[in-house]
Design an enzyme around this catalytic site. Structure first.
Site, PDB file in Angstrom:
ATOM      1  N   HIS A   1      87.198  17.681  45.323  1.00 38.18           N
ATOM      2  CA  HIS A   1      87.879  16.377  45.244  1.00 38.18           C
ATOM      3  C   HIS A   1      87.541  15.784  43.879  1.00 38.18           C
ATOM      4  CE1 HIS A   1      89.693  12.692  46.368  1.00 38.18           C
ATOM      5  NE2 HIS A   1      88.939  12.299  47.383  1.00 38.18           N
TER       6      HIS A   1
ATOM      7  N   HIS B   1      96.980  21.719  44.094  1.00 40.58           N
ATOM      8  CA  HIS B   1      96.923  20.454  44.823  1.00 40.58           C
ATOM      9  C   HIS B   1      97.476  20.666  46.217  1.00 40.58           C
ATOM     10  CE1 HIS B   1      97.299  16.200  45.730  1.00 40.58           C
ATOM     11  NE2 HIS B   1      96.397  16.045  44.789  1.00 40.58           N
TER      12      HIS B   1
ATOM     13  N   ASP C   1      92.591  15.951  37.279  1.00 40.67           N
ATOM     14  CA  ASP C   1      91.190  16.242  36.944  1.00 40.67           C
ATOM     15  C   ASP C   1      91.064  17.197  35.764  1.00 40.67           C
ATOM     16  OD1 ASP C   1      89.828  14.661  38.841  1.00 40.67           O
ATOM     17  OD2 ASP C   1      90.498  16.030  40.398  1.00 40.67           O
TER      18      ASP C   1
HETATM   19  N1  COA Z   1      92.186  28.182  41.026  1.00 42.19           N
HETATM   20  C1  COA Z   1      92.451  29.420  41.489  1.00 42.19           C
HETATM   21  N2  COA Z   1      93.076  29.650  42.649  1.00 42.19           N
HETATM   22  C2  COA Z   1      93.453  28.592  43.375  1.00 42.19           C
HETATM   23  C3  COA Z   1      93.224  27.285  42.953  1.00 42.19           C
HETATM   24  C4  COA Z   1      92.566  27.086  41.732  1.00 42.19           C
HETATM   25  N3  COA Z   1      92.303  25.861  41.260  1.00 42.19           N
HETATM   26  N4  COA Z   1      93.731  26.425  43.869  1.00 42.19           N
HETATM   27  C5  COA Z   1      94.249  27.184  44.831  1.00 42.19           C
HETATM   28  N5  COA Z   1      94.089  28.483  44.536  1.00 42.19           N
HETATM   29  C6  COA Z   1      94.533  29.621  45.336  1.00 42.19           C
HETATM   30  C7  COA Z   1      93.561  29.873  46.483  1.00 42.19           C
HETATM   31  O1  COA Z   1      92.520  30.745  46.123  1.00 42.19           O
HETATM   32  C8  COA Z   1      94.489  30.447  47.501  1.00 42.19           C
HETATM   33  O2  COA Z   1      94.749  31.795  47.161  1.00 42.19           O
HETATM   34  P1  COA Z   1      94.797  32.913  48.300  1.00 42.19           P
HETATM   35  O3  COA Z   1      95.940  32.503  49.180  1.00 42.19           O
HETATM   36  O4  COA Z   1      95.017  34.164  47.527  1.00 42.19           O
HETATM   37  O5  COA Z   1      93.471  32.834  49.008  1.00 42.19           O
HETATM   38  C9  COA Z   1      95.799  29.693  47.294  1.00 42.19           C
HETATM   39  O6  COA Z   1      95.773  29.257  45.935  1.00 42.19           O
HETATM   40  C10 COA Z   1      95.944  28.493  48.199  1.00 42.19           C
HETATM   41  O7  COA Z   1      94.765  27.694  48.078  1.00 42.19           O
HETATM   42  P2  COA Z   1      94.241  26.672  49.178  1.00 42.19           P
HETATM   43  O8  COA Z   1      92.802  26.381  48.933  1.00 42.19           O
HETATM   44  O9  COA Z   1      94.622  27.131  50.534  1.00 42.19           O
HETATM   45  O10 COA Z   1      95.124  25.433  48.854  1.00 42.19           O
HETATM   46  P3  COA Z   1      94.742  23.963  49.218  1.00 42.19           P
HETATM   47  O11 COA Z   1      95.992  23.226  49.388  1.00 42.19           O
HETATM   48  O12 COA Z   1      93.760  23.855  50.316  1.00 42.19           O
HETATM   49  O13 COA Z   1      93.978  23.568  47.875  1.00 42.19           O
HETATM   50  C11 COA Z   1      92.766  22.361  46.348  1.00 42.19           C
HETATM   51  C12 COA Z   1      93.992  22.363  47.253  1.00 42.19           C
HETATM   52  C13 COA Z   1      92.890  21.118  45.464  1.00 42.19           C
HETATM   53  C14 COA Z   1      91.496  22.248  47.198  1.00 42.19           C
HETATM   54  C15 COA Z   1      92.731  23.644  45.492  1.00 42.19           C
HETATM   55  O14 COA Z   1      93.910  23.771  44.751  1.00 42.19           O
HETATM   56  C16 COA Z   1      91.509  23.704  44.596  1.00 42.19           C
HETATM   57  O15 COA Z   1      90.437  24.096  45.026  1.00 42.19           O
HETATM   58  N6  COA Z   1      91.647  23.268  43.304  1.00 42.19           N
HETATM   59  C17 COA Z   1      90.535  23.203  42.417  1.00 42.19           C
HETATM   60  C18 COA Z   1      89.787  21.909  42.631  1.00 42.19           C
HETATM   61  C19 COA Z   1      90.512  20.717  42.076  1.00 42.19           C
HETATM   62  O16 COA Z   1      91.060  20.755  40.988  1.00 42.19           O
HETATM   63  N7  COA Z   1      90.458  19.621  42.855  1.00 42.19           N
HETATM   64  C20 COA Z   1      91.083  18.383  42.471  1.00 42.19           C
HETATM   65  C21 COA Z   1      92.274  18.104  43.312  1.00 42.19           C
HETATM   66  S1  COA Z   1      93.106  16.618  42.734  1.00 42.19           S
END
Ligand code: COA
Length: 376
Positions: free
Chosen positions: A222, A261, A312
């Site tokens: 987050h 996201h 971010d």
């Molecule tokens: N880098 C690399 N791969 C990523 C990624 C990232 N930042 N974000 C998502 N993915 C990949 C996951 O590994 C997953 O791949 P898979 O299906 O092969 O396992 C796929 O994309 C889906 O990810 P998932 O975690 O299920 O999506 P989500 O909707 O739950 O994720 C976040 C949302 C924000 C938690 C995720 O994108 C993330 O961890 N981002 C990095 C942290 C970040 O920037 N947070 C700030 C948000 S405003």
């Protein structure tokens, strides 16, 4: 056992409540606060105007804005015992922990606002006014700088910069931080806002709800992502190294912070605006290297994973050239988001329904009791 229900892990796509505060169109990449597009607000509003908009549901007129600015300036001064408490905290404490503990402690000096279900906007204003002071007080103490007077004539952004940098900010620096505060102010039911609303839905008080929210914001998935994004930019160092380092990380299935996201399926509109500010600040400081490195990272992650930047990715590349240390990025997110948290908490009190989902139990149900002496 009842029929297994369909479990929505992470509550993904679950519509948990109705709200009039914030709308995200994840497909079109639009963000709306109380009906106003974030692009208009970032171009034309100030953070104080946006806070008013979030709390009252409409833009302030000139008199109302002047009065709000006056109140936020007046409310900035911390109770003396709290300032003294901050001075006794370990100088190497994480500022996010200091913020959480100090907000919790501030409640002890605000008896009227800590009554269960107190709905006055006064508490929202007090918290929004005090968060920059808490951060400034702690940062100055760890740097061995003297305490600061409240400077009520300064905007929240100018005051925070003055406290952190120990100098007057330039107009460009103040506007850059003000825009960042506008962009971070609210984002519908993100994890920290949901945490705040869950706490408020038990009829707990504003301060407890904001304390819950700060705890949720701290996590790297987050608010904590902004610190990790700038660490990556610094590890990469120069744009020509971005491709190899990012690909290596992706090959190890590491997440690249600042991308992806839960709601946006296109670029986060806040990232588009902050990227421009990253360039502007880089140009003003004569150092575009963060901007250029992140441009390369963006190209590689988009090409390799089809993921777009979120805000971010860029906040650190705006803050670092101004001189703000990395460990204050997430706390600055809180300085802004407290306006949104409190708007949501007040909305929760108006339409209260205890938030209490259920779990699909997948453990055993018919074990026989084993006396203590017979257990292995
Ligand atoms: N880098 C690399 N791969 C990523 C990624 C990232 N930042 N974000 C998502 N993915 C990949 C996951 O590994 C997953 O791949 P898979 O299906 O092969 O396992 C796929 O994309 C889906 O990810 P998932 O975690 O299920 O999506 P989500 O909707 O739950 O994720 C976040 C949302 C924000 C938690 C995720 O994108 C993330 O961890 N981002 C990095 C942290 C970040 O920037 N947070 C700030 C948000 S405003």
């Amino acid at each position: 056992m009842p029929e297994p229900a369909r479990v929505q892990r992470g509550l993904e796509e679950v519509v948990a409540l109705e709200s009039r505060i914030c709308f995200i169109d994840g497909k079109l990449g639009r963000l709306i606060y109380r009906g106003y597009d974030i692009r208009d607000l970032a171009a034309k509003a100030t953070f104080e105007e946006v806070a008013y908009l979030l709390w009252y549901g409409r833009l302030p007129n000139a008199r109302e804005l002047t009065e709000l600015r006056g109140r936020l300036g007046e409310l900035r001064t911390l109770p003396d015992p709290l300032s003294r408490m901050i001075d006794t905290l370990p100088a190497d404490a994480a500022p996010m922990d200091v913020l959480r503990t100090s907000v919790s402690a501030l409640a002890l000096y605000e008896p009227a606002e800590t009554k269960a279900g107190a709905t006055a906007i006064a508490g929202a204003e007090r918290l929004t006014a005090c968060l920059p002071t808490i951060l400034g007080t702690f940062h100055r103490r760890r740097k061995g700088l003297p305490r600061l007077r409240a400077r009520p004539e300064l905007s929240p952004a100018a005051y925070l910069l003055y406290a952190l940098l120990d100098r007057e900010a330039s107009e460009l620096e103040e506007r850059a931080l003000d825009v960042a505060l506008i962009l971070h102010a609210d984002h519908e039911l993100n994890a920290s806002t949901f945490a705040a609303r869950v706490t408020a839905s038990t009829l707990s008080d504003l301060y407890s709800s904001v304390t819950s929210a700060i705890g949720a914001l701290k996590g790297p998935l987050h608010g904590g992502a902004n610190e990790r994004a700038i660490e990556l930019a610094e590890l990469i160092g120069t744009p020509d190294r971005a491709e190899a380092i990012v690909k290596e990380k992706l090959a190890r299935h590491e997440r690249i912070m600042g991308f992806g996201h839960r709601v946006y399926k296109v670029e986060d509109p806040r990232a588009t605006i902050l990227r421009e500010w990253s360039r502007k600040i880089g140009e003003a400081k004569g150092d575009l290297h963060y901007y250029e490195v992140l441009e390369r990272v963006k190209e590689v992650v988009q090409r390799e994973k089809g993921l777009y930047p979120n805000l971010d990715l860029y906040s650190g590349s705006v803050y670092t050239p101004i001189g703000i240390p990395h460990d204050l990025f997430t706390p600055i997110f809180a300085v802004s988001r407290v306006s949104g948290w409190t708007a949501h908490i007040l909305e929760e009190y108006e339409d209260l329904r205890l938030i209490r989902p259920t779990a699909q139990y997948i453990g055993p149900t018919d074990l026989s009791w084993v006396p203590l002496g017979d257990r292995t």
